[in-house]
Design an enzyme around this catalytic site. Structure first.
Site, PDB file in Angstrom:
ATOM      1  N   ASP A  79      46.361  25.708  45.035  1.00  0.00           N
ATOM      2  CA  ASP A  79      47.673  25.753  44.923  1.00  0.00           C
ATOM      3  C   ASP A  79      48.460  26.144  46.589  1.00  0.00           C
ATOM      4  O   ASP A  79      47.627  26.531  47.415  1.00  0.00           O
ATOM      5  CB  ASP A  79      48.189  27.020  44.140  1.00  0.00           C
ATOM      6  N   GLU A 145      46.273  31.462  43.544  1.00  0.00           N
ATOM      7  CA  GLU A 145      46.006  32.419  44.596  1.00  0.00           C
ATOM      8  C   GLU A 145      47.352  32.917  45.543  1.00  0.00           C
ATOM      9  O   GLU A 145      47.340  33.833  45.776  1.00  0.00           O
ATOM     10  CB  GLU A 145      45.019  31.795  45.704  1.00  0.00           C
TER      11      GLU A 145
END
Length: 470
Positions: A79, A145
């Site tokens: 991400d 994350e």
């Protein structure tokens, strides 16, 4: 081990890794919106002949190479943050450009470049027969994350592993591919997200003395939070600054580790309020505090520091200090609620898994950081790397807060790109880094000496909360 052959094989995959990274960048993948990039990675792993490719319930993409009970994992979060003000970018953040040295676009350094190197590093292991007997390689593209570092590995340890008959003790170590500016990183500061709520009483704005303005109260608290970060630690100030933890007077057991990691910090990152209207006194105000924690600081001590600020004490029961929880649904719809506390960790430089990376780097590239050199500082990597020790630590936080910080699974970092490009406009990464990292990942399993593994690989690990999060 034929190190020249490993480097040559990695070099032959330079074009493939560059293409793969460009493809990942082309799929916007902010936290909880990673589905398209997950499918892109899945297709690449399957094309390269991974033994098994699967997506867990949270949406992490996991590829396996080899057979055996012992696991060496390579983790990359896939991400990214958003692009911010689009006017700050000179090209499309999701299409960008490349030249002979550089790839441009959101996620190049932070940290889809690491995913490209990890996927091809395991492919090189398979090509050259470098997976040791009894081992298998686990390549993880982890999600969310940027929202909640480490939560993805909490899910892997507590949900994915048990469902697949795996014990966390089978994981010998994890390589984090977060950007390391050409270094090998063995730890970093932890962090926590703190919320401060202040109550007030609203009234008509024409007569503010009838109310109790929560924003004014918070203004006092904001100044104290700033002082906590910026003040010295001597007797000239009422609020002693966080720099105090570098001093053995205030941190006798862990000041040396704190000096290695760097001092803790705090900053106000968000502010909220409620008011009946723009013509009324605000009846509540709240802030978020981003707290970076060095060795010797605990979640309890960080909360107490805020509770003990003069302004917080001044307003007594009208102030509440708490730690955030995280519960955003993943792209799969799965919700894994956890606390916004991310423990500090350091591994010993002498630990077997750290030494495996050091030995691989020495054999492949020598004992100094490597990088692309260019007269243009924008494209040059070495101005960030020259003169820095090969083995060091991150400034920011990684999934290591769960891998090592929460679960004690040995973790170490080596990844393409630069920390300074994380979250910045006009983000780039270097093709040389992609090749270099893939080669090192391929060499590490054969250099890892499990017989040298000891029970004390951890140099420092922060205490956990009482929450038994499963």
């Amino acid at each position: 081990m034929d190190f020249e052959r490993i480097k040559g094989t990695a070099e032959r995959y330079r074009g493939d890794m560059s293409r793969f990274l460009r493809e990942m960048i082309s799929h916007p993948s902010e936290s909880c919106e990673e589905k398209e990039v997950v499918m892109c990675i899945k297709a690449e792993m399957e094309r390269l002949g991974y033994d098994k490719v699967e997506i867990d319930g949270l949406g992490n993409i996991i590829g396996w190479m080899g057979e055996g009970d012992r696991i060496i994992a390579i983790d990359s979060h896939i991400d990214t943050v958003g692009v911010g003000n689009r006017a700050n970018w000179t090209a499309d953040p999701y299409q960008g450009w490349e030249d002979e040295a550089v790839i441009y676009g959101r996620g190049g350094s932070d940290q889809e470049g690491g995913m490209a190197s990890a996927v091809y590093g395991a492919k090189i292991m398979k090509d050259l027969g470098l997976i040791p007997e009894g081992y298998r390689i686990m390549v993880v593209g982890s999600v969310q994350e940027e929202d909640c570092d480490g939560m993805c590995w909490q899910y892997i340890v507590n949900k994915y592993f048990p469902a697949n008959g795996i014990r966390k003790e089978q994981v010998e170590f994890v390589i984090s591919t977060e950007p390391t500016d050409g270094g090998i990183y063995r730890g970093h500061r932890g962090r926590m997200e703190i919320r401060v709520d202040v109550k007030g009483v609203s009234c008509h704005g024409s007569a503010p003395e009838r109310g109790d303005n929560a924003i004014y109260k918070m203004a006092d608290i904001l100044q104290d939070v700033r002082a906590l970060n910026e003040n010295p630690a001597d007797d000239s100030v009422e609020i002693k600054g966080l720099v105090k933890m570098l001093d053995p007077k205030y941190n006798p057991e862990h000041y040396e580790d704190a000096r290695f990691l760097g001092r803790g910090t705090c900053t106000t990152s968000q502010i909220f309020y409620t008011s009946p209207s723009r013509c009324a006194v605000a009846d509540s105000c709240a802030i978020s505090i981003d707290r970076r924690m060095t060795a010797g600081e605990t979640y309890k001590s960080c909360l107490k520091e805020i509770e003990d600020l003069p302004s917080v004490k001044k307003y007594g029961d009208d102030v509440k200090v708490s730690m955030y929880m995280y519960d955003r649904p993943a792209w799969t719809g799965e919700v894994y609620e956890t606390e916004c506390y991310f423990p500090t960790w350091i591994n010993r430089e002498s630990a077997a898994h750290v030494q495996a990376l050091i030995d691989a780097h020495h054999a492949l590239f020598g004992d100094e950081r490597q990088g692309y050199s260019d007269a243009d500082s924008y494209r040059d990597a070495m101005h960030l790397r020259t003169g820095r020790p090969l083995t060091d630590k991150w400034t920011f936080s990684t999934n290591g807060v769960a891998i090592q910080g929460r679960y004690g699974i040995p973790c170490v970092g080596f990844g393409p790109g630069a920390e300074s490009w994380a979250h910045a406009p006009n983000e780039i990464t270097w093709k040389d880094d992609l090749v270099r990292c893939a080669a090192l990942y391929a060499a590490v399993p054969g250099l890892y000496k499990s017989e040298n593994k000891t029970a004390d690989v951890t140099q420092f690990r922060a205490e956990l909360t009482d929450n038994d999060i499963k």
